[in-house]
Design a protein around this motif. Structure first.
Motif, PDB file in Angstrom:
ATOM      1  N   MET A  59       0.937  -1.393   0.296  1.00 31.78           N
ATOM      2  CA  MET A  59      -0.315   0.069  -0.188  1.00 31.78           C
ATOM      3  C   MET A  59       0.823   1.193   0.030  1.00 31.78           C
ATOM      4  O   MET A  59       0.433   2.354  -0.164  1.00 31.78           O
ATOM      5  N   MET A  60       2.195   0.990  -0.024  1.00 36.09           N
ATOM      6  CA  MET A  60       2.864   2.389   0.123  1.00 36.09           C
ATOM      7  C   MET A  60       3.705   2.753  -0.585  1.00 36.09           C
ATOM      8  O   MET A  60       4.289   3.544  -1.685  1.00 36.09           O
ATOM      9  N   LYS A  61       3.026   1.517  -2.214  1.00 40.68           N
ATOM     10  CA  LYS A  61       4.353   1.887  -3.474  1.00 40.68           C
ATOM     11  C   LYS A  61       3.651   2.915  -4.174  1.00 40.68           C
ATOM     12  O   LYS A  61       4.783   3.497  -4.614  1.00 40.68           O
ATOM     13  N   TYR A  62       2.535   4.062  -3.936  1.00 42.45           N
ATOM     14  CA  TYR A  62       2.261   5.294  -4.412  1.00 42.45           C
ATOM     15  C   TYR A  62       3.582   6.479  -3.603  1.00 42.45           C
ATOM     16  O   TYR A  62       3.789   7.073  -4.654  1.00 42.45           O
ATOM     17  N   GLU A  63       3.709   6.188  -2.608  1.00 42.92           N
ATOM     18  CA  GLU A  63       3.656   6.846  -1.815  1.00 42.92           C
ATOM     19  C   GLU A  63       5.175   6.810  -1.885  1.00 42.92           C
ATOM     20  O   GLU A  63       5.963   8.069  -1.982  1.00 42.92           O
ATOM     21  N   ASN A  64       6.217   5.723  -2.301  1.00 40.32           N
ATOM     22  CA  ASN A  64       6.938   5.032  -2.492  1.00 40.32           C
ATOM     23  C   ASN A  64       7.491   5.763  -3.293  1.00 40.32           C
ATOM     24  O   ASN A  64       8.912   6.439  -3.708  1.00 40.32           O
ATOM     25  N   LYS A  65       7.278   5.948  -4.721  1.00 40.12           N
ATOM     26  CA  LYS A  65       6.780   6.600  -5.841  1.00 40.12           C
ATOM     27  C   LYS A  65       7.221   7.508  -6.029  1.00 40.12           C
ATOM     28  O   LYS A  65       8.407   8.683  -6.074  1.00 40.12           O
ATOM     29  N   LEU A  66       6.814   8.089  -5.187  1.00 45.07           N
ATOM     30  CA  LEU A  66       6.554   9.961  -5.550  1.00 45.07           C
ATOM     31  C   LEU A  66       7.901  10.747  -4.653  1.00 45.07           C
ATOM     32  O   LEU A  66       8.402  11.258  -4.929  1.00 45.07           O
ATOM     33  N   ALA A  67       7.820   9.380  -3.204  1.00 45.16           N
ATOM     34  CA  ALA A  67       9.345  10.454  -2.150  1.00 45.16           C
ATOM     35  C   ALA A  67      10.427  10.102  -3.510  1.00 45.16           C
ATOM     36  O   ALA A  67      10.988  10.518  -2.891  1.00 45.16           O
ATOM     37  N   GLY A  68      10.387   9.165  -3.957  1.00 45.31           N
ATOM     38  CA  GLY A  68      11.294   8.397  -5.051  1.00 45.31           C
ATOM     39  C   GLY A  68      11.745   9.490  -6.399  1.00 45.31           C
ATOM     40  O   GLY A  68      13.065  10.338  -6.381  1.00 45.31           O
ATOM     41  N   GLY A  99       8.145   7.539   6.383  1.00 40.75           N
ATOM     42  CA  GLY A  99       8.166   6.665   7.855  1.00 40.75           C
ATOM     43  C   GLY A  99       7.279   6.159   9.100  1.00 40.75           C
ATOM     44  O   GLY A  99       7.344   5.049   9.436  1.00 40.75           O
ATOM     45  N   PHE A 100       6.401   6.280   8.697  1.00 40.64           N
ATOM     46  CA  PHE A 100       5.149   6.599   8.629  1.00 40.64           C
ATOM     47  C   PHE A 100       4.569   4.198   8.526  1.00 40.64           C
ATOM     48  O   PHE A 100       4.906   4.069   7.842  1.00 40.64           O
ATOM     49  N   LYS A 101       4.262   4.099  10.242  1.00 40.31           N
ATOM     50  CA  LYS A 101       4.274   2.783  10.100  1.00 40.31           C
ATOM     51  C   LYS A 101       2.644   2.053  10.540  1.00 40.31           C
ATOM     52  O   LYS A 101       2.860   2.947  12.010  1.00 40.31           O
ATOM     53  N   LEU A 102       1.407   1.839  10.402  1.00 38.80           N
ATOM     54  CA  LEU A 102       0.631   1.049  10.728  1.00 38.80           C
ATOM     55  C   LEU A 102       0.353   0.706  10.185  1.00 38.80           C
ATOM     56  O   LEU A 102      -0.720  -0.086   9.204  1.00 38.80           O
ATOM     57  N   LEU A 103       0.342  -0.855  10.976  1.00 37.17           N
ATOM     58  CA  LEU A 103       0.450  -2.465  10.622  1.00 37.17           C
ATOM     59  C   LEU A 103      -1.660  -2.234  10.385  1.00 37.17           C
ATOM     60  O   LEU A 103      -2.136  -2.114  11.235  1.00 37.17           O
ATOM     61  N   GLY A 104      -2.070  -3.037   9.545  1.00 40.38           N
ATOM     62  CA  GLY A 104      -3.673  -3.178   9.458  1.00 40.38           C
ATOM     63  C   GLY A 104      -4.196  -2.300   9.072  1.00 40.38           C
ATOM     64  O   GLY A 104      -5.646  -2.089   8.749  1.00 40.38           O
ATOM     65  N   ILE A 105      -4.064  -1.192   8.293  1.00 39.69           N
ATOM     66  CA  ILE A 105      -4.594  -0.043   8.178  1.00 39.69           C
ATOM     67  C   ILE A 105      -5.381   0.027   6.546  1.00 39.69           C
ATOM     68  O   ILE A 105      -4.508  -1.749   6.025  1.00 39.69           O
ATOM     69  N   ASN A 106      -6.124   0.329   6.199  1.00 36.00           N
ATOM     70  CA  ASN A 106      -7.302  -0.516   5.009  1.00 36.00           C
ATOM     71  C   ASN A 106      -8.372   0.977   5.142  1.00 36.00           C
ATOM     72  O   ASN A 106      -8.178   1.483   6.156  1.00 36.00           O
ATOM     73  N   ASP A 107      -8.635   0.636   3.986  1.00 38.28           N
ATOM     74  CA  ASP A 107     -10.361   1.345   3.372  1.00 38.28           C
ATOM     75  C   ASP A 107     -10.931   0.835   4.856  1.00 38.28           C
ATOM     76  O   ASP A 107     -11.706   0.125   5.971  1.00 38.28           O
ATOM     77  N   SER A 108     -11.552   2.023   5.540  1.00 36.34           N
ATOM     78  CA  SER A 108     -12.776   2.285   6.537  1.00 36.34           C
ATOM     79  C   SER A 108     -13.013   1.298   7.203  1.00 36.34           C
ATOM     80  O   SER A 108     -13.872   0.756   8.036  1.00 36.34           O
ATOM     81  N   LYS A 109     -14.112   0.903   5.505  1.00 40.23           N
ATOM     82  CA  LYS A 109     -15.129   0.137   5.955  1.00 40.23           C
ATOM     83  C   LYS A 109     -14.765  -1.127   5.766  1.00 40.23           C
ATOM     84  O   LYS A 109     -15.675  -1.732   6.718  1.00 40.23           O
ATOM     85  N   GLN A 110     -13.486  -1.510   5.803  1.00 38.04           N
ATOM     86  CA  GLN A 110     -12.693  -2.812   6.270  1.00 38.04           C
ATOM     87  C   GLN A 110     -12.798  -2.864   7.892  1.00 38.04           C
ATOM     88  O   GLN A 110     -12.174  -4.326   7.930  1.00 38.04           O
ATOM     89  N   LEU A 111     -12.907  -2.165   8.654  1.00 37.00           N
ATOM     90  CA  LEU A 111     -12.391  -2.404  10.269  1.00 37.00           C
ATOM     91  C   LEU A 111     -13.141  -1.708  10.444  1.00 37.00           C
ATOM     92  O   LEU A 111     -14.654  -0.950  10.339  1.00 37.00           O
ATOM     93  N   SER A 112     -13.401  -2.447  11.972  1.00 36.23           N
ATOM     94  CA  SER A 112     -14.277  -2.729  12.714  1.00 36.23           C
ATOM     95  C   SER A 112     -14.537  -0.893  13.507  1.00 36.23           C
ATOM     96  O   SER A 112     -13.429  -0.031  13.096  1.00 36.23           O
ATOM     97  N   ALA A 188      -8.090   1.194  -0.331  1.00 36.87           N
ATOM     98  CA  ALA A 188      -7.345  -0.458   0.056  1.00 36.87           C
ATOM     99  C   ALA A 188      -6.183  -0.078  -0.929  1.00 36.87           C
ATOM    100  O   ALA A 188      -5.576  -1.254  -0.171  1.00 36.87           O
ATOM    101  N   LEU A 189      -6.167   1.365  -1.471  1.00 35.02           N
ATOM    102  CA  LEU A 189      -4.058   1.012  -2.817  1.00 35.02           C
ATOM    103  C   LEU A 189      -3.644   1.736  -1.368  1.00 35.02           C
ATOM    104  O   LEU A 189      -2.450   1.335  -2.252  1.00 35.02           O
TER     105      LEU A 189
END
Length: 254
Positions: A59-68, A99-112, A188-189
């Motif tokens: 899910m970081m692929k867009y951010e990593n590409k832009l940061a690059g 360096g932000f990290k939040l495991l389990g982050i997803n589309d809000s509709k998929q979370l409790s 979700a991406l």
């Protein structure tokens, strides 16, 4: 090892994070059923963490590409509330730090709801900047929901404390002076868009819970304004209230 109680081992396992830890090798030799059950649960948890790491990195692929490419302030933008019969449409714009990290982050509709609240506080506390845009039911009726959604997103960007370098937007294109990319199912991406999705969802849900105090007969805290059976029955019984969208069916037909 057998002198250690099951409770002691359970506590000790909380600090173990690698498969080759000598403690894990010792537990493999412990024949007690309780120990083996703890060990199997630990293995499952480690596998789940591994999957979450892989998902987060994907899910970081867009951010990593832009940061690059040299972009520093990358903002994720998303909205919630296009479909409900009542309440505002709310958009959020979120710039996350390197360096932000939040495991389990997803589309809000998929979370409790509990996870959304937990993630919301972590995002807001750690983000470089968060902007919120809110368009009322009255404005939605004046503009139409598509234009109201765009206006909410523009407002969210305007309310950032830092001007973004690049905008990642969930399924929309905006008339803005910044480079942008519209991503279908972006919540979700992309981590940034997912963060915006969570902030927007929790912000709107909290507003609807407050509205439920003013208009208790509609029980907005249960359905957040969506057209559930109970909500439709309440509209039929009491008629629409000030936060209902008068141009939305079935309200416009009543």
């Amino acid at each position: 090892m057998k002198s250690n109680t099951i409770k002691d081992i359970k506590e000790a396992l909380k600090t173990v994070v690698t498969l080759d830890d000598p403690f894990i090798q010792q537990l493999e030799l412990d024949e007690r059923k309780g120990v083996q059950k703890l060990l199997q649960n630990w293995y499952k948890e480690q596998e789940n963490i591994k999957v979450q790491h892989e998902k987060f990195n994907e899910m970081m692929k867009y951010e990593n590409k832009l940061a690059g490419q040299g972009f520093e302030y990358i903002v994720g933008i998303d909205e919630v509330g296009r479909g409900p019969l009542a309440g505002p449409v709310v958009a959020a714009a979120v710039i996350l730090p390197k360096g932000f990290k939040l495991l389990g982050i997803n589309d809000s509709k998929q979370l409790s709801e509990k996870k959304r609240e937990e993630y919301y506080h972590y995002i807001v506390e750690n983000a470089i900047s968060v902007g919120i845009g809110l368009i009322t039911a009255e404005e939605i009726d004046q503009l139409n929901i598509y234009e109201a959604t765009k206006k909410a997103m523009l407002e969210a960007i305007t309310n950032l404390s830092i001007r973004p370098d690049y905008c990642l937007i969930d399924a929309m294109k905006l008339n803005i002076p910044y480079p942008q990319q519209s991503i279908i199912k972006g919540d979700a991406l992309s981590v940034s868009i997912a963060a915006a999705s969570i902030v927007a969802k929790v912000t709107r849900d909290n507003l609807m819970k407050k509205y439920s105090i003013t208009y208790p007969e509609y029980k907005f805290e249960q359905h957040m304004g969506y057209g559930t059976k109970e909500h439709l029955l309440a509209i039929k019984k009491y008629g629409p209230c000030p936060i209902h969208r008068k141009t939305f069916a079935p309200i416009k037909n009543s």
